[in-house]
Design an enzyme around this catalytic site. Sequence first.
Site, PDB file in Angstrom:
ATOM      1  CG  ASP A   8      -1.711   1.269   1.403  1.00 34.10           C
ATOM      2  OD1 ASP A   8      -1.755   2.070   0.438  1.00 34.10           O
ATOM      3  OD2 ASP A   8      -2.284   1.470   2.483  1.00 34.10           O
ATOM      4  CE  LYS A  70      -1.653   7.020  -3.377  1.00 31.41           C
ATOM      5  NZ  LYS A  70      -2.153   6.059  -2.376  1.00 31.41           N
ATOM      6  CG  ASP A 169      -9.398   4.401   0.667  1.00 26.38           C
ATOM      7  OD1 ASP A 169      -8.850   5.037   1.590  1.00 26.38           O
ATOM      8  OD2 ASP A 169      -8.757   3.690  -0.127  1.00 26.38           O
TER       9      ASP A 169
END
Length: 598
Positions: A8, A70, A169
């Site tokens: 992850d 990210k 999420d």
Amino acid sequence: MGPIIGIDLGTTNSCVAVIEGGKPIIIPNAEGNRTTPSVVAFTKSGERLVGDLAKRQAVTNSRGTVSSIKREMGTEFRIDLDGRRRTPQEISAMILHKLKTDAEAYLGTEVTDAVITVPAYFNDVQRQATKDAGRIAGLNVQRIINEPTAAALAYGLDHGESQKIMVYDLGGGTFDVSIIEIGDNVIEVLSTCGDNHLGGDDFDQRLCNYLVSEFKQQTRFNLAKDPLALQRVREAAEKAKKELSSSTTAVVNLPFIAQDRSGPLHMDLTVTRSVFERLTRDLIERTTMPVQTALNDAGLSVSQLSKVLLVGGSTRIPAVQEHVRSLVGMAPNKALNPDECVALGAAIQGGTLGSASSGSLATSSPGQEILLLDVTPLSLSIETVGGVATRLIDRNSTLPVRYSQIFTTASNFQTSVEIHVLQGERPMARDNKTIGKFKLTGIKRAPRGIPQIEVAFDLDTNGILKVSARDLGTGRAQEITISSSSNLSEAEIQQAMQDAAQYAHTDKLRKEVMELRNQAEIQVMEVKEALRVCGNSLDRAARNQVKGDLAALEKLLSRHRPEKLSPDVLPDLRRTNDQLKFSSALLMQMYANSRPAE
């Protein structure tokens, strides 16, 4: 084939897992923690730090530290680090390499294969960038899967009854919502939606801005102009946010945060949960539309949902949980650890792929009998006459998918066409994201409307697109795997891989030299003590030799402090250390014999 790890790769923290004893487990990092901060830093001496070590020194080295990279994946973003302009792929590769190395230390074997998760709403360019980062880190990326899908995979193992669930999420930098159907050993994603720039970082920033504003009102000092102070406030804001998930108040106490003419200034502020919720209310509201869109795309109402799973650390915020409850009319399920379930799901998928590639029929992997059907998050189109985005693949199409359509020329005697590939939901090309362009040449000259050109989109299980165009009249064809200009070229990837290998070698040398330095310091203390106790028992020449070698080693150690230790000193340190060990051998034997038996 060795173990396939599940990773992850998060905005704030990353996590790695593997199948062991038939079950997915989290692999702790070298520091003993179950998650690793997605932070990379370069010190002034050129040393590279990743994870906990990088995060700990961020306050004193804010310019040499990068986090939340990210969010920049698949963009033209570059950052200057250690005298070089670094891409998001290179920085992400450093985090992945750290996870790979920790996994190898834990498993005691080399790791070359991985399944890496991405936000469901990552576009093709961002997915390709993530895959490139894996290659740079020395990983063969077997599969890219969506984070909510991985979470559902982790959940679905022990809850295999037929049901429709929503995965909400909210991580450090991205928000995704997916509607997933579980049943008959099939996990099928029905729809997905989200926001790639919404997450815990935004909550931290709101609280940070509030603290800076309150401090300025109290002292008239603007901390925003002091990078060092601002970094301290950011860290304090993140800590306060976490405290407010379990407490109604949080105290932010930062002594000596600044200094003015009156002397040092200290921050001592109390933040209440109600203030934090007021500051972030609009951020939480931004999750409403993606939830409604995902439900509409799946053709479901909230009453048809069996459960809502919370994934991502930011779902620990009470206001977020209450918002989810109000949206779906039920309490969200907290059966999963929001920080770890995505990595566990990725490990399960890795176990499935490993079993399939080995041809084994044994049920060694818990996900082996589960079929995973994911979807593409955004529609794929090409630009046609008038700037129209003509759609070939609709969003939420099940992967893998292939679709082709016949087009023709717009002008008389046209001998080439440009294929402009787009991703997005808008009807006009200019309003969507360009993910690639290429030309098909050699078309037979003919009046417009006569040539027949077949354009095919082939979207694989990783959500990565291959586009081909073929003139049916001449048979001439052209195809590309989409790699936008914001991605790295093959040459850049190869160079980055070489750099990563060089850093891995340098990191190994640094570790070796630090271990040798520690050994040398211990030897210096032991020889000093032996000289004090037994030195007079040696003849003068031997004693002087030991003292001389001891002084040489102490001088070398004093010249090379731990924070400035370079691998270049390794030969001198090893030689000087060995010399003292050799000359003091007799002394150390005498010292050992002089000590009373235990």
